[in-house]
Motif scaffolding. Structure first.
Motif, PDB file in Angstrom:
ATOM      1  N   PHE A 129       0.801  -1.222   0.000  1.00 11.67           N
ATOM      2  CA  PHE A 129       0.000   0.000   0.000  1.00 11.67           C
ATOM      3  C   PHE A 129       0.835   1.273   0.000  1.00 11.67           C
ATOM      4  O   PHE A 129       0.289   2.361  -0.049  1.00 11.67           O
ATOM      5  CB  PHE A 129      -0.937   0.003   1.216  1.00 11.67           C
ATOM      6  N   SER A 130       2.164   1.138   0.036  1.00 13.19           N
ATOM      7  CA  SER A 130       2.989   2.332   0.197  1.00 13.19           C
ATOM      8  C   SER A 130       4.025   2.547  -0.892  1.00 13.19           C
ATOM      9  O   SER A 130       4.858   3.432  -0.766  1.00 13.19           O
ATOM     10  CB  SER A 130       3.697   2.272   1.560  1.00 13.19           C
ATOM     11  N   SER A 131       3.980   1.759  -1.953  1.00 12.89           N
ATOM     12  CA  SER A 131       4.973   1.931  -3.015  1.00 12.89           C
ATOM     13  C   SER A 131       4.304   1.824  -4.387  1.00 12.89           C
ATOM     14  O   SER A 131       3.204   1.283  -4.518  1.00 12.89           O
ATOM     15  CB  SER A 131       6.072   0.869  -2.904  1.00 12.89           C
ATOM     16  N   THR A 132       4.990   2.333  -5.386  1.00 13.55           N
ATOM     17  CA  THR A 132       4.477   2.244  -6.753  1.00 13.55           C
ATOM     18  C   THR A 132       4.334   0.793  -7.174  1.00 13.55           C
ATOM     19  O   THR A 132       3.327   0.407  -7.765  1.00 13.55           O
ATOM     20  CB  THR A 132       5.422   2.988  -7.728  1.00 13.55           C
ATOM     21  N   ARG A 133       5.335  -0.026  -6.878  1.00 13.67           N
ATOM     22  CA  ARG A 133       5.271  -1.445  -7.230  1.00 13.67           C
ATOM     23  C   ARG A 133       4.100  -2.129  -6.516  1.00 13.67           C
ATOM     24  O   ARG A 133       3.400  -2.955  -7.106  1.00 13.67           O
ATOM     25  CB  ARG A 133       6.590  -2.126  -6.925  1.00 13.67           C
ATOM     26  N   GLY A 134       3.877  -1.793  -5.268  1.00 13.37           N
ATOM     27  CA  GLY A 134       2.750  -2.350  -4.536  1.00 13.37           C
ATOM     28  C   GLY A 134       1.421  -1.954  -5.153  1.00 13.37           C
ATOM     29  O   GLY A 134       0.503  -2.769  -5.271  1.00 13.37           O
ATOM     30  N   HIS A 135       1.326  -0.707  -5.575  1.00 14.62           N
ATOM     31  CA  HIS A 135       0.104  -0.242  -6.229  1.00 14.62           C
ATOM     32  C   HIS A 135      -0.111  -0.955  -7.563  1.00 14.62           C
ATOM     33  O   HIS A 135      -1.256  -1.253  -7.931  1.00 14.62           O
ATOM     34  CB  HIS A 135       0.141   1.273  -6.431  1.00 14.62           C
ATOM     35  N   LEU A 136       0.978  -1.233  -8.281  1.00 11.64           N
ATOM     36  CA  LEU A 136       0.866  -1.990  -9.524  1.00 11.64           C
ATOM     37  C   LEU A 136       0.351  -3.407  -9.256  1.00 11.64           C
ATOM     38  O   LEU A 136      -0.452  -3.943 -10.021  1.00 11.64           O
ATOM     39  CB  LEU A 136       2.210  -2.034 -10.255  1.00 11.64           C
ATOM     40  N   VAL A 137       0.819  -4.002  -8.174  1.00 14.93           N
ATOM     41  CA  VAL A 137       0.341  -5.338  -7.803  1.00 14.93           C
ATOM     42  C   VAL A 137      -1.144  -5.285  -7.451  1.00 14.93           C
ATOM     43  O   VAL A 137      -1.930  -6.142  -7.892  1.00 14.93           O
ATOM     44  CB  VAL A 137       1.170  -5.921  -6.634  1.00 14.93           C
ATOM     45  N   LEU A 138      -1.561  -4.296  -6.683  1.00  9.21           N
ATOM     46  CA  LEU A 138      -2.979  -4.158  -6.342  1.00  9.21           C
ATOM     47  C   LEU A 138      -3.822  -3.919  -7.593  1.00  9.21           C
ATOM     48  O   LEU A 138      -4.930  -4.462  -7.717  1.00  9.21           O
ATOM     49  CB  LEU A 138      -3.173  -3.029  -5.335  1.00  9.21           C
ATOM     50  N   GLY A 139      -3.298  -3.124  -8.515  1.00 11.16           N
ATOM     51  CA  GLY A 139      -3.995  -2.915  -9.786  1.00 11.16           C
ATOM     52  C   GLY A 139      -4.125  -4.208 -10.570  1.00 11.16           C
ATOM     53  O   GLY A 139      -5.164  -4.482 -11.173  1.00 11.16           O
ATOM     54  N   MET A 140      -3.082  -5.020 -10.521  1.00 10.58           N
ATOM     55  CA  MET A 140      -3.115  -6.297 -11.217  1.00 10.58           C
ATOM     56  C   MET A 140      -4.178  -7.216 -10.603  1.00 10.58           C
ATOM     57  O   MET A 140      -4.884  -7.918 -11.332  1.00 10.58           O
ATOM     58  CB  MET A 140      -1.737  -6.959 -11.175  1.00 10.58           C
ATOM     59  N   VAL A 141      -4.311  -7.196  -9.303  1.00 13.50           N
ATOM     60  CA  VAL A 141      -5.332  -8.012  -8.639  1.00 13.50           C
ATOM     61  C   VAL A 141      -6.729  -7.561  -9.079  1.00 13.50           C
ATOM     62  O   VAL A 141      -7.599  -8.388  -9.394  1.00 13.50           O
ATOM     63  CB  VAL A 141      -5.189  -7.956  -7.107  1.00 13.50           C
ATOM     64  N   ALA A 153       1.853  -5.480 -16.027  1.00 17.45           N
ATOM     65  CA  ALA A 153       2.973  -6.406 -15.819  1.00 17.45           C
ATOM     66  C   ALA A 153       4.266  -5.830 -16.364  1.00 17.45           C
ATOM     67  O   ALA A 153       5.335  -5.985 -15.752  1.00 17.45           O
ATOM     68  CB  ALA A 153       2.674  -7.748 -16.477  1.00 17.45           C
ATOM     69  N   GLY A 154       4.188  -5.152 -17.497  1.00 16.37           N
ATOM     70  CA  GLY A 154       5.376  -4.515 -18.047  1.00 16.37           C
ATOM     71  C   GLY A 154       5.900  -3.428 -17.142  1.00 16.37           C
ATOM     72  O   GLY A 154       7.122  -3.296 -16.932  1.00 16.37           O
ATOM     73  N   ALA A 155       5.001  -2.630 -16.594  1.00 17.29           N
ATOM     74  CA  ALA A 155       5.415  -1.594 -15.648  1.00 17.29           C
ATOM     75  C   ALA A 155       6.009  -2.209 -14.387  1.00 17.29           C
ATOM     76  O   ALA A 155       7.001  -1.699 -13.838  1.00 17.29           O
ATOM     77  CB  ALA A 155       4.216  -0.705 -15.280  1.00 17.29           C
ATOM     78  N   LEU A 156       5.439  -3.309 -13.952  1.00 22.95           N
ATOM     79  CA  LEU A 156       5.949  -3.993 -12.753  1.00 22.95           C
ATOM     80  C   LEU A 156       7.340  -4.599 -12.995  1.00 22.95           C
ATOM     81  O   LEU A 156       8.169  -4.637 -12.102  1.00 22.95           O
ATOM     82  CB  LEU A 156       4.963  -5.083 -12.327  1.00 22.95           C
ATOM     83  N   ALA A 157       7.569  -5.042 -14.230  1.00 17.93           N
ATOM     84  CA  ALA A 157       8.871  -5.644 -14.558  1.00 17.93           C
ATOM     85  C   ALA A 157       9.954  -4.609 -14.792  1.00 17.93           C
ATOM     86  O   ALA A 157      11.145  -4.939 -14.752  1.00 17.93           O
ATOM     87  CB  ALA A 157       8.719  -6.518 -15.806  1.00 17.93           C
ATOM     88  N   ALA A 158       9.553  -3.378 -15.021  1.00 15.69           N
ATOM     89  CA  ALA A 158      10.544  -2.312 -15.280  1.00 15.69           C
ATOM     90  C   ALA A 158      11.349  -2.016 -14.019  1.00 15.69           C
ATOM     91  O   ALA A 158      10.821  -2.090 -12.910  1.00 15.69           O
ATOM     92  CB  ALA A 158       9.828  -1.044 -15.753  1.00 15.69           C
ATOM     93  N   PRO A 159      12.612  -1.676 -14.191  1.00 17.79           N
ATOM     94  CA  PRO A 159      13.413  -1.339 -13.009  1.00 17.79           C
ATOM     95  C   PRO A 159      12.983   0.006 -12.428  1.00 17.79           C
ATOM     96  O   PRO A 159      12.852   0.989 -13.148  1.00 17.79           O
ATOM     97  CB  PRO A 159      14.840  -1.271 -13.559  1.00 17.79           C
ATOM     98  N   TRP A 160      12.739   0.043 -11.138  1.00 12.85           N
ATOM     99  CA  TRP A 160      12.317   1.278 -10.477  1.00 12.85           C
ATOM    100  C   TRP A 160      13.403   1.769  -9.596  1.00 12.85           C
ATOM    101  O   TRP A 160      13.876   1.343  -8.710  1.00 12.85           O
ATOM    102  CB  TRP A 160      11.035   1.060  -9.690  1.00 12.85           C
TER     103      TRP A 160
END
Length: 149
Positions: free
Chosen positions: A79-91, A142-149
């Motif tokens: 709930f506190s990071s961009t990657r986490g938000h991408l995962v929640l969006g994926m769900v 998924a592409g955004a999640l795989a990108a290096p942050w």
């Protein structure tokens, strides 16, 4: 990354790609042919039956493998990071794709049980089109999640 993590990620991508691809195939190849009356009810019923198998297997495997991946890498920052938000969006997108796949397939099955083709294909079309958009959005996520942050 362990071998188990690689296998889980590979299965996740494989089942997501097959599921998403089958949704798009139904939307752009099968339903237009059915709406034009180029398919009989038996072939459409068989295609729908196979689609249901693919969609359900895709939903289960991606849920399990995605849960494994989230538990091993994102739970602390869901709930506190961009990657986490991408995962929640994926769900959320996963839930939408599962629902749209089931509803679209049910519309086709209801009609083919009555030996109809054109009307069920027309009734299922909006659900498969929406599911296709959701499938593409999942791959963008998924592409955004795989990108290096």
């Amino acid at each position: 990354m362990t071998l188990a993590d690689v296998v889980v990620a590979g299965l996740h991508l494989l089942f997501a790609a097959v599921w998403g691809g089958s949704v798009v195939f139904m939307a752009i190849a099968v339903l237009p042919a059915a709406r034009e009356g180029l398919l009989d009810s038996e072939p459409l019923a068989e295609l729908t039956k196979q689609f249901k198998r693919i969609a359900r297997a895709g939903a289960v495997v991606t849920l399990l493998t995605g849960g494994h991946q989230a538990a091993n890498g994102y739970m602390d920052s869901l709930f506190s990071s961009t990657r986490g938000h991408l995962v929640l969006g994926m769900v959320a997108l996963w839930l939408a794709l599962a629902a749209l796949s089931e509803i679209g397939a049910a519309r086709l099955t209801d009609g083919t049980n009555e030996r109809k083709v054109r009307t069920p294909a027309a009734d299922a079309r909006p659900f498969f089109l929406a599911a296709s958009v959701v499938a593409v959005a999942l791959f963008v996520d998924a592409g955004a999640l795989a990108a290096p942050w």
